[in-house]
Design a protein around this motif. Structure first.
Motif, PDB file in Angstrom:
ATOM      1  N   LEU A 244     -46.480  73.330  42.688  1.00 46.91           N
ATOM      2  CA  LEU A 244     -46.167  74.450  43.314  1.00 46.91           C
ATOM      3  C   LEU A 244     -44.861  74.938  43.169  1.00 46.91           C
ATOM      4  CD1 LEU A 244     -46.867  76.288  45.753  1.00 46.91           C
ATOM      5  CD2 LEU A 244     -45.798  74.623  47.340  1.00 46.91           C
ATOM      6  N   VAL A 245     -44.713  75.907  42.371  1.00 44.79           N
ATOM      7  CA  VAL A 245     -43.521  76.594  42.374  1.00 44.79           C
ATOM      8  C   VAL A 245     -43.214  78.060  43.345  1.00 44.79           C
ATOM      9  CG1 VAL A 245     -42.226  78.080  40.493  1.00 44.79           C
ATOM     10  CG2 VAL A 245     -44.016  76.247  39.707  1.00 44.79           C
ATOM     11  N   ALA A 246     -42.049  77.523  43.827  1.00 44.95           N
ATOM     12  CA  ALA A 246     -41.872  78.463  45.016  1.00 44.95           C
ATOM     13  C   ALA A 246     -40.499  79.082  44.909  1.00 44.95           C
ATOM     14  CB  ALA A 246     -41.635  77.806  46.579  1.00 44.95           C
ATOM     15  N   ASP A 247     -40.303  80.401  45.170  1.00 44.61           N
ATOM     16  CA  ASP A 247     -39.171  81.289  45.061  1.00 44.61           C
ATOM     17  C   ASP A 247     -38.718  81.554  46.778  1.00 44.61           C
ATOM     18  OD1 ASP A 247     -39.082  81.708  42.541  1.00 44.61           O
ATOM     19  OD2 ASP A 247     -40.217  83.400  42.349  1.00 44.61           O
ATOM     20  N   LEU A 248     -37.727  80.753  46.838  1.00 49.94           N
ATOM     21  CA  LEU A 248     -37.425  80.685  48.588  1.00 49.94           C
ATOM     22  C   LEU A 248     -36.288  81.592  48.790  1.00 49.94           C
ATOM     23  CD1 LEU A 248     -36.847  76.907  48.228  1.00 49.94           C
ATOM     24  CD2 LEU A 248     -38.795  77.962  48.741  1.00 49.94           C
ATOM     25  N   GLU A 249     -36.436  82.226  50.090  1.00 52.14           N
ATOM     26  CA  GLU A 249     -35.264  83.017  50.688  1.00 52.14           C
ATOM     27  C   GLU A 249     -33.943  82.390  50.593  1.00 52.14           C
ATOM     28  OE1 GLU A 249     -36.678  84.350  54.401  1.00 52.14           O
ATOM     29  OE2 GLU A 249     -38.512  85.575  53.470  1.00 52.14           O
ATOM     30  N   PRO A 259     -43.558  65.930  52.970  1.00 52.09           N
ATOM     31  CA  PRO A 259     -44.305  64.749  52.727  1.00 52.09           C
ATOM     32  C   PRO A 259     -45.558  65.061  52.011  1.00 52.09           C
ATOM     33  CG  PRO A 259     -43.922  65.026  55.200  1.00 52.09           C
ATOM     34  CD  PRO A 259     -43.354  66.358  54.304  1.00 52.09           C
ATOM     35  N   GLY A 260     -45.745  64.042  50.932  1.00 56.27           N
ATOM     36  CA  GLY A 260     -46.910  64.054  49.760  1.00 56.27           C
ATOM     37  C   GLY A 260     -46.278  65.189  48.764  1.00 56.27           C
ATOM     38  N   ALA A 261     -45.212  65.568  48.707  1.00 62.91           N
ATOM     39  CA  ALA A 261     -44.584  66.218  47.478  1.00 62.91           C
ATOM     40  C   ALA A 261     -43.475  65.703  46.930  1.00 62.91           C
ATOM     41  CB  ALA A 261     -44.745  67.763  47.866  1.00 62.91           C
ATOM     42  N   VAL A 262     -43.178  65.924  45.770  1.00 60.90           N
ATOM     43  CA  VAL A 262     -41.890  65.453  45.057  1.00 60.90           C
ATOM     44  C   VAL A 262     -41.269  66.642  44.411  1.00 60.90           C
ATOM     45  CG1 VAL A 262     -40.824  63.819  43.477  1.00 60.90           C
ATOM     46  CG2 VAL A 262     -42.738  63.226  44.737  1.00 60.90           C
ATOM     47  N   VAL A 263     -39.805  67.080  44.561  1.00 55.85           N
ATOM     48  CA  VAL A 263     -39.317  68.030  44.009  1.00 55.85           C
ATOM     49  C   VAL A 263     -38.997  67.499  42.279  1.00 55.85           C
ATOM     50  CG1 VAL A 263     -37.194  69.343  43.787  1.00 55.85           C
ATOM     51  CG2 VAL A 263     -38.064  68.697  45.875  1.00 55.85           C
ATOM     52  N   THR A 264     -39.481  68.552  41.529  1.00 54.18           N
ATOM     53  CA  THR A 264     -39.257  67.924  40.002  1.00 54.18           C
ATOM     54  C   THR A 264     -38.205  68.778  39.225  1.00 54.18           C
ATOM     55  OG1 THR A 264     -41.239  69.434  39.430  1.00 54.18           O
ATOM     56  CG2 THR A 264     -41.741  67.061  39.874  1.00 54.18           C
ATOM     57  N   SER A 265     -38.084  69.842  39.831  1.00 56.47           N
ATOM     58  CA  SER A 265     -36.754  71.132  39.442  1.00 56.47           C
ATOM     59  C   SER A 265     -36.292  72.018  40.135  1.00 56.47           C
ATOM     60  CB  SER A 265     -37.482  71.807  38.002  1.00 56.47           C
ATOM     61  OG  SER A 265     -38.284  72.697  38.523  1.00 56.47           O
ATOM     62  N   VAL A 266     -35.007  72.311  40.326  1.00 54.23           N
ATOM     63  CA  VAL A 266     -34.563  73.231  41.128  1.00 54.23           C
ATOM     64  C   VAL A 266     -33.774  74.182  40.189  1.00 54.23           C
ATOM     65  CG1 VAL A 266     -32.760  73.625  42.887  1.00 54.23           C
ATOM     66  CG2 VAL A 266     -34.135  71.448  42.939  1.00 54.23           C
ATOM     67  N   ALA A 281     -52.090  69.034  50.364  1.00 51.95           N
ATOM     68  CA  ALA A 281     -52.924  70.235  49.631  1.00 51.95           C
ATOM     69  C   ALA A 281     -51.690  71.395  49.641  1.00 51.95           C
ATOM     70  CB  ALA A 281     -53.749  70.590  50.727  1.00 51.95           C
ATOM     71  N   ALA A 282     -51.870  72.305  48.878  1.00 51.57           N
ATOM     72  CA  ALA A 282     -50.981  73.415  48.536  1.00 51.57           C
ATOM     73  C   ALA A 282     -50.678  74.342  49.821  1.00 51.57           C
ATOM     74  CB  ALA A 282     -51.602  74.198  47.283  1.00 51.57           C
ATOM     75  N   GLY A 283     -51.725  74.316  50.465  1.00 52.90           N
ATOM     76  CA  GLY A 283     -51.763  75.146  51.585  1.00 52.90           C
ATOM     77  C   GLY A 283     -50.681  74.713  52.606  1.00 52.90           C
ATOM     78  N   ALA A 284     -50.916  73.351  52.788  1.00 51.26           N
ATOM     79  CA  ALA A 284     -49.890  72.591  53.684  1.00 51.26           C
ATOM     80  C   ALA A 284     -48.576  72.534  53.167  1.00 51.26           C
ATOM     81  CB  ALA A 284     -50.609  71.176  53.896  1.00 51.26           C
ATOM     82  N   ALA A 285     -48.347  72.468  51.882  1.00 49.73           N
ATOM     83  CA  ALA A 285     -47.076  72.508  51.411  1.00 49.73           C
ATOM     84  C   ALA A 285     -46.490  74.039  51.670  1.00 49.73           C
ATOM     85  CB  ALA A 285     -46.878  72.027  49.881  1.00 49.73           C
ATOM     86  N   VAL A 286     -47.117  75.036  51.359  1.00 43.38           N
ATOM     87  CA  VAL A 286     -46.636  76.258  51.502  1.00 43.38           C
ATOM     88  C   VAL A 286     -46.221  76.613  53.014  1.00 43.38           C
ATOM     89  CG1 VAL A 286     -47.220  78.914  51.250  1.00 43.38           C
ATOM     90  CG2 VAL A 286     -48.044  77.329  49.662  1.00 43.38           C
ATOM     91  N   ALA A 287     -47.091  75.906  53.916  1.00 46.96           N
ATOM     92  CA  ALA A 287     -46.894  75.948  55.253  1.00 46.96           C
ATOM     93  C   ALA A 287     -45.560  75.384  55.570  1.00 46.96           C
ATOM     94  CB  ALA A 287     -47.830  75.627  56.058  1.00 46.96           C
ATOM     95  N   GLY A 288     -45.340  74.225  55.056  1.00 47.40           N
ATOM     96  CA  GLY A 288     -44.201  73.458  55.601  1.00 47.40           C
ATOM     97  C   GLY A 288     -42.746  74.444  54.967  1.00 47.40           C
ATOM     98  N   LEU A 289     -43.016  74.757  53.809  1.00 50.56           N
ATOM     99  CA  LEU A 289     -41.741  75.640  53.260  1.00 50.56           C
ATOM    100  C   LEU A 289     -41.429  76.943  54.066  1.00 50.56           C
ATOM    101  CD1 LEU A 289     -42.460  75.462  49.447  1.00 50.56           C
ATOM    102  CD2 LEU A 289     -40.655  74.538  50.506  1.00 50.56           C
ATOM    103  N   VAL A 290     -42.734  77.608  54.413  1.00 57.48           N
ATOM    104  CA  VAL A 290     -42.393  79.068  55.231  1.00 57.48           C
ATOM    105  C   VAL A 290     -41.699  78.471  56.499  1.00 57.48           C
ATOM    106  CG1 VAL A 290     -43.542  80.782  56.291  1.00 57.48           C
ATOM    107  CG2 VAL A 290     -44.276  80.111  53.969  1.00 57.48           C
TER     108      VAL A 290
END
Length: 316
Positions: A244-249, A259-266, A281-290
């Motif tokens: 999951l590649v996310a552009d954050l605010e 939980p369930g995900a590991v940061v691989t690059s910043v 799941a990707a949806g749960a990861a996105v919800a956590g970031l939002v």
């Protein structure tokens, strides 16, 4: 269409054993391969150099005699019945040609009609279809020796299909082709496979061919089958992960965890973060970031099959 049980092939080679002496050594190229391929399946058969891929195909087509084991293709035993089998299979080897080098492509196709004793109407119907799907018309009257590699490969595919084979064996059909030619060949094979009329067995080092064409993947290494199943099963078995590649605010807090995900690059001062999705799941990861920092944009990247297969070879 294809039944193989405990197929083996050994070769005797002479190796240097001193300054003036050589000794005979037995090399096992295929070591107990068992396969069953149904009508209409599209199967990718892959492995590293020297794994036994081409040797297997040569035994399936009657070019090589197995050292032991059972093998049946279209109801025939390949070597003793290879003349009858040849009428039921098509073969394309990336480094070999079945076209007449100094004849125009059109005349090569005409000669093959007589070689296989194909009725004129059937030959014309199949050729018309291949001409349309592979865009052959612009070079039908060009001698084969003057064709580009991509044009010749399209001609080879046509030549292998003009007698209406039930099984098509392809050994590195896109090797050396440019991007446009590869796309044309893949599109044609995809449409051919979608009809279910032809069983296709594909060996290649270009895993993009496998991903686009084959639902079933057989991986061979050191002469043995180490995986037989779907590409998805391969990913699951060898722990490949979506990203999951996310552009954050704003950058993530120092104590943030997903939980369930590991940061691989910043990157970009913390505003772009890539996560490996291990058990979430990707949806749960996105919800956590939002909920934590807000998201401007995101993309989910599927695992690269090349990395998965490389890991498989290492483990085996």
């Amino acid at each position: 269409m294809i039944q193989v049980r405990e197929l083996r092939k050994t070769f005797s080679v002479r190796v240097k054993a001193g300054r003036f002496r050589r000794e005979k050594r037995v090399v096992t190229a295929v070591d107990g391969v068992s396969l069953s391929i149904e009508r209409g399946e599209m199967v990718g058969y892959i492995g590293p150099n020297g794994a036994g891929k081409s040797t297997t195909l040569k035994m399936l087509t009657g070019v090589l005699t197995p050292s032991s084991g059972f093998i049946e293709v279209c109801g025939f035993t390949p070597v003793p019945q290879r003349t009858r089998l040849a009428l039921r299979i098509g073969v394309v080897f990336g480094q070999r040609s079945q076209l007449w080098w100094d004849l125009p492509l059109r005349e090569s196709f005409g000669l093959l009609r007589h070689v296989y004793r194909v009725p004129a109407a059937d030959h014309e119907a199949r050729l018309r279809r291949c001409r349309a799907l592979l865009d052959l018309d612009s070079f039908m009257d060009t001698p084969v020796r003057q064709l580009s590699l991509g044009q010749r490969m399209r001609g080879e595919l046509t030549a292998a299909l003009l007698h209406g084979p039930e099984v098509l064996f392809l050994d590195e059909p896109t090797i050396g082709l440019d991007v446009v030619s590869k796309q044309a060949v893949r599109a044609f094979l995809g449409e051919l496979g979608a009809t279910g009329d032809v069983t296709l067995v594909l060996t290649t080092h270009d895993l993009a061919d496998i991903e686009r064409l084959c639902e079933r993947l057989v991986v061979i290494d050191h002469g043995r089958v180490v995986h037989d199943g779907t590409i998805e099963a391969l990913h699951s078995r060898y722990g490949s992960r979506r990203s999951l590649v996310a552009d954050l605010e704003r950058p993530l807090p120092a104590d943030f965890s997903l939980p369930g995900a590991v940061v691989t690059s910043v990157e970009a001062g913390g505003h772009r973060v890539t996560f490996a999705l291990e058990s979430v799941a990707a949806g749960a990861a996105v919800a956590g970031l939002v909920a934590a920092v807000g998201v401007r944009d995101l993309s989910v990247l599927e695992p690269d099959i090349e990395d998965v297969v490389a890991r498989l070879y290492t483990d085996s």
